[in-house]
Write a protein that holds these residues in place. Structure first.
Motif, short mmCIF file in Angstrom:
data_model
loop_
_atom_site.label_atom_id
_atom_site.label_comp_id
_atom_site.label_asym_id
_atom_site.label_seq_id
_atom_site.Cartn_x
_atom_site.Cartn_y
_atom_site.Cartn_z
N ARG B 112 0.75 4.69 -15.25
CA ARG B 112 0.77 4.20 -13.87
C ARG B 112 -0.46 4.67 -13.12
O ARG B 112 -1.11 3.90 -12.41
CB ARG B 112 2.01 4.74 -13.14
CG ARG B 112 3.28 4.11 -13.63
CD ARG B 112 4.42 4.56 -12.75
NE ARG B 112 5.56 3.68 -12.95
CZ ARG B 112 6.69 3.77 -12.29
NH1 ARG B 112 6.84 4.73 -11.37
NH2 ARG B 112 7.67 2.94 -12.52
N THR B 113 -0.78 5.98 -13.26
CA THR B 113 -1.93 6.52 -12.56
C THR B 113 -3.21 5.81 -12.99
O THR B 113 -4.03 5.41 -12.16
CB THR B 113 -2.07 8.02 -12.87
OG1 THR B 113 -0.79 8.62 -12.85
CG2 THR B 113 -2.97 8.69 -11.88
N TYR B 116 -3.27 2.33 -11.63
CA TYR B 116 -3.44 2.40 -10.17
C TYR B 116 -4.91 2.61 -9.84
O TYR B 116 -5.50 1.87 -9.04
CB TYR B 116 -2.59 3.56 -9.65
CG TYR B 116 -2.75 3.87 -8.18
CD1 TYR B 116 -2.14 3.09 -7.21
CD2 TYR B 116 -3.51 4.97 -7.77
CE1 TYR B 116 -2.28 3.39 -5.87
CE2 TYR B 116 -3.65 5.28 -6.43
CZ TYR B 116 -3.03 4.48 -5.48
OH TYR B 116 -3.18 4.78 -4.16
N LEU B 120 -7.27 -0.41 -8.33
CA LEU B 120 -7.73 -0.19 -6.96
C LEU B 120 -9.26 -0.20 -6.89
O LEU B 120 -9.85 -0.84 -6.01
CB LEU B 120 -7.18 1.15 -6.46
CG LEU B 120 -6.97 1.26 -4.97
CD1 LEU B 120 -6.04 0.17 -4.48
CD2 LEU B 120 -6.39 2.62 -4.61
N GLU B 175 -6.93 9.44 -4.19
CA GLU B 175 -7.54 8.41 -3.33
C GLU B 175 -9.04 8.65 -3.21
O GLU B 175 -9.84 7.72 -3.25
CB GLU B 175 -6.90 8.42 -1.94
CG GLU B 175 -5.60 7.66 -1.86
CD GLU B 175 -4.44 8.46 -2.45
OE1 GLU B 175 -4.57 9.70 -2.57
OE2 GLU B 175 -3.42 7.83 -2.82
N GLU B 263 -1.60 12.63 -14.92
CA GLU B 263 -2.83 11.85 -15.13
C GLU B 263 -3.43 12.36 -16.42
O GLU B 263 -3.50 13.57 -16.66
CB GLU B 263 -3.79 12.04 -13.96
CG GLU B 263 -4.89 11.02 -13.88
CD GLU B 263 -6.15 11.46 -14.59
OE1 GLU B 263 -6.93 10.59 -15.02
OE2 GLU B 263 -6.36 12.67 -14.77
#
Lengths: 351, 312
Positions: B112-113, B116, B120, B175, B263
């Motif tokens: 998922r990480t 993501y 992104l 982020e 991660e």
């Protein structure tokens, strides 16, 4: 008479255009350098919410805070700050590292030779294996050699380099004990050789210290091979496509029609024409390796720029981080410039 | 298509009809033409086993990421010090880490990480790179010079080092890692968009649109984007692999995802302390990174043969 004037004019025109080219490339380098400095300035002074806290830490009392705020010149307008930043950099003053308590510039001078040694050796390995492999797979296109080279290249592009490092340590240090766990040299050989080049391998050879030489070689071999593999993956793919492009040319067909053998066609004709392109990609590979050294030095405790950067990161030592980043940026520009100069030297078409 | 795929696929009834309808080049509608194009692309993907394998792994990754809670029985953050550092076994397929967390569960959640971050970054980078590159190519002159100079400045840094500087300044965290990677990865896209735009800049249809009074934004969006899209999509797919590797590198250096987040790069870094006792802690997340980034490379290579044969 009129003819000599014509040639003289042509000569001076040529000189003029060469001068203009030189001026353009100098301007390009100057703006790139300025851009680099703007980036490091922005990263150091403008992105952190509070650059003072980035230096003194959040435990500092108000008087320290105010003093550092003044010292960093944060009360002055931004362009004045940038000007004084530029002036500092020109004087090679990157500030003080608050971890080692040294000037960052002297720290960098201390750690850089180790990285230079590692990256140079890795580039030699990468070019030494990658270019012949690429040429071979172009000449034998579609055979098993070509497929093998493709797989080797793809794996080199896709494997996290730090993972190769840890796996190699796991297998060759922990299981077989054939390589040291890390570092640049055995502890009892440390400090024996102090030489002109700061490369332990070359210096110990010059001094005739064989023990030091073998120890240094023993330590460098695993990280250099891993980095070299990454460079090889890139260089073999590039030299393959350069060679394929040459082999499609008509002069190759002519040479074949004349009855020239494959070997002289490849090495005396085609290779001569891709030398210049190869030089450019080897320079690019060298710059790319500076990326890889950051990770591989961390894994192998190699006391170079990469490890310096990561430990500085760990302690949020921004002066050291930015000094290291700026040094890597400048080296990248210098290498590209150097390859450009050699390019003009080798390739008669650019003269 | 050089060979007729129809001979390879002899199916009966409805599927044969559908296949024939899709492969037929005498279109009766735009819809049929579009479906035909997609179908032929699909067939050529099937004909390229390596690219298809890459595609399959990418799809599997998406499914694993989506179904992570269904595929695992342990909690990715649940600590159980009694079972710390256990070797792979029937109850813990990939062993357990220093806090007794199940490594298999964390690898699954790590997908998922990874997705993501890479999605992104791609979503941020694609429009920025395109706008910068296409305006440089379309407007030319000093805009071109300035924009390309900026691009070259960013290109002159090795990408991990630049990402490292940005995330050091922004502070660790996923982020910020995304922003840092995005800042380092747009220049090649801009370069590509500029080159593609330049090839169409003086084409008759662009000049015609200009004569009709179309603004720059409209020309770029309606005329240039569709033509650049294939090569940019290929580039973005191949970029996925370098995004994943850079993210993992940042995680490995402690700058990307922060503990306890699952991660792969950070997991490999945490496992380094126990490298000699617990090989699975670094080996397995590293393998996951390798497989996924290899898959994106293979898929991207195959996609280039299909979508962008000029640059193959």
């Amino acid at each position: 008479m009129s003819q000599t004037i014509e040639t003289r004019r042509a000569g001076s025109r040529k000189l003029l255009s060469a001068g203009r080219k030189l001026a353009t490339s100098l301007a390009v380098i100057a703006t790139t350098l300025l851009g680099l400095l703007i980036i490091t300035f922005v990263v150091g002074r403008m992105i952190p919410a509070d650059p003072v806290i980035a230096v003194v830490g959040d435990q500092a009392d108000q008087s320290t805070y105010d003093r550092v705020y003044k010292e960093m010149g944060l009360d002055r307008p931004i362009y004045v700050q940038f000007g004084s930043y530029l002036a500092d950099i020109v004087r090679l003053d990157f500030g003080q590292s608050h971890v080692t308590k040294n000037q960052v510039a002297s720290d960098l001078a201390r750690v850089f030779p180790a990285t230079l040694e590692l990256a140079t050796l890795a580039t030699i390995i990468g070019a030494g294996f990658g270019v012949p492999l690429g040429i071979l797979s172009a000449v034998r296109k579609g055979t098993w050699v070509d497929h093998l080279a493709r797989i080797v290249g793809l794996l080199g592009h896709s494997t996290p380099i730090f993972w190769i490092g840890t796996t190699v340590i796991l297998i060759f240090y922990a299981n077989f004990g054939v390589i040291p766990a890390g570092g640049r040299i055995d502890i009892y050989n440390e400090g024996l050789v102090e030489g002109p080049t700061n490369s332990l391998i070359i210096d110990s050879l010059l001094a005739g210290e064989w023990n030091v030489f073998w120890s240094a070689l023993h330590h460098v071999i695993a990280p250099a091979l891993i980095l070299g593999y990454a460079a090889m993956a890139y260089l073999s793919r590039m030299s393959r496509s350069f060679m394929l492009e040459q082999l499609r040319q008509e002069y190759i067909l002519t040479a074949r029609a004349k009855g020239l053998g494959t070997r002289p066609i490849i090495w005396r004709h085609a290779f001569r024409n891709i030398r210049v392109q190869l030089l450019t990609v080897v320079a690019l590979a060298y710059c790319g390796l500076l990326d890889g050294t950051v990770l591989i030095e961390t894994v192998f405790s190699w006391p170079g720029l990469g490890q310096y950067l990561t430990s500085a990161l760990f302690f949020a030592d921004m002066n050291a981080v930015l000094g290291g980043v700026l040094l890597i940026g400048i080296i990248s520009i210098a290498i590209n410039l150097l390859s450009d100069i050699v390019y003009r030297f080798i390739d008669p078409r650019t003269r | 298509m050089t060979q007729d795929p129809g001979t390879a696929m002899t199916k009966s009834g409805y599927f044969t009809d559908l296949h024939n309808w899709l492969i037929n080049e005498d279109f009766t509608s735009t819809k049929q033409a579009r479906l035909h194009k997609a179908y032929v692309a699909w067939l050529s993907l099937l004909a390229n086993p390596l690219a298809f394998a890459g595609f399959a792994v990418v799809i599997t990754l998406v499914i694993i990421a989506a179904l992570a809670p269904v595929l695992t029985v342990y909690d990715p953050y649940g600590q159980d010090l009694a079972t710390a550092l256990k070797a792979p076994s029937a109850s813990h397929w990939f062993g357990t880490d220093e806090f007794g967390r199940d490594v298999y569960t964390r690898v699954v959640y790590g997908a998922r990480t990874t997705l993501y971050i890479s999605i992104l970054v791609t979503v941020i980078v694609a429009p920025i790179g395109f706008v910068i590159g296409a305006s440089a190519g379309y407007l030319g002159g000093w805009v071109d010079v300035v924009l390309m100079r900026i691009t070259d400045i960013f290109l002159s840094f090795p990408s991990l080092v630049l990402a490292l500087a940005f995330s050091a300044a922004l502070g660790p965290g996923i982020e910020n890692a995304v922003i840092a990677i995005a800042l380092t990865i747009w220049p090649p896209i801009a370069r590509l968009a500029r080159a593609e735009t330049l090839t169409f800049r003086h084409a008759d249809f662009v000049v015609a649109a200009e004569l009709q009074g179309a603004r720059m934004g409209r020309i770029l969006l309606r005329h240039i984007v569709p033509l650049c899209a294939p090569s940019i999509i290929v580039r973005l797919t191949l970029n996925m692999s370098s995004i994943i590797l850079t993210a993992a590198g940042l995680g490995f250096l402690g700058l990307g995802a922060q503990p306890p987040m699952a991660e792969w790069g950070a997991m490999a870094a945490a496992g380094r302390k126990y490298l000699l006792d617990a090989w699975w802690l670094t080996t397995i997340p590293g393998l996951a990174i390798l497989v996924v980034s290899l898959a994106f490379n293979l898929f991207g290579d195959g996609l280039r043969d299909i979508l962008d044969p000029r640059n193959a």
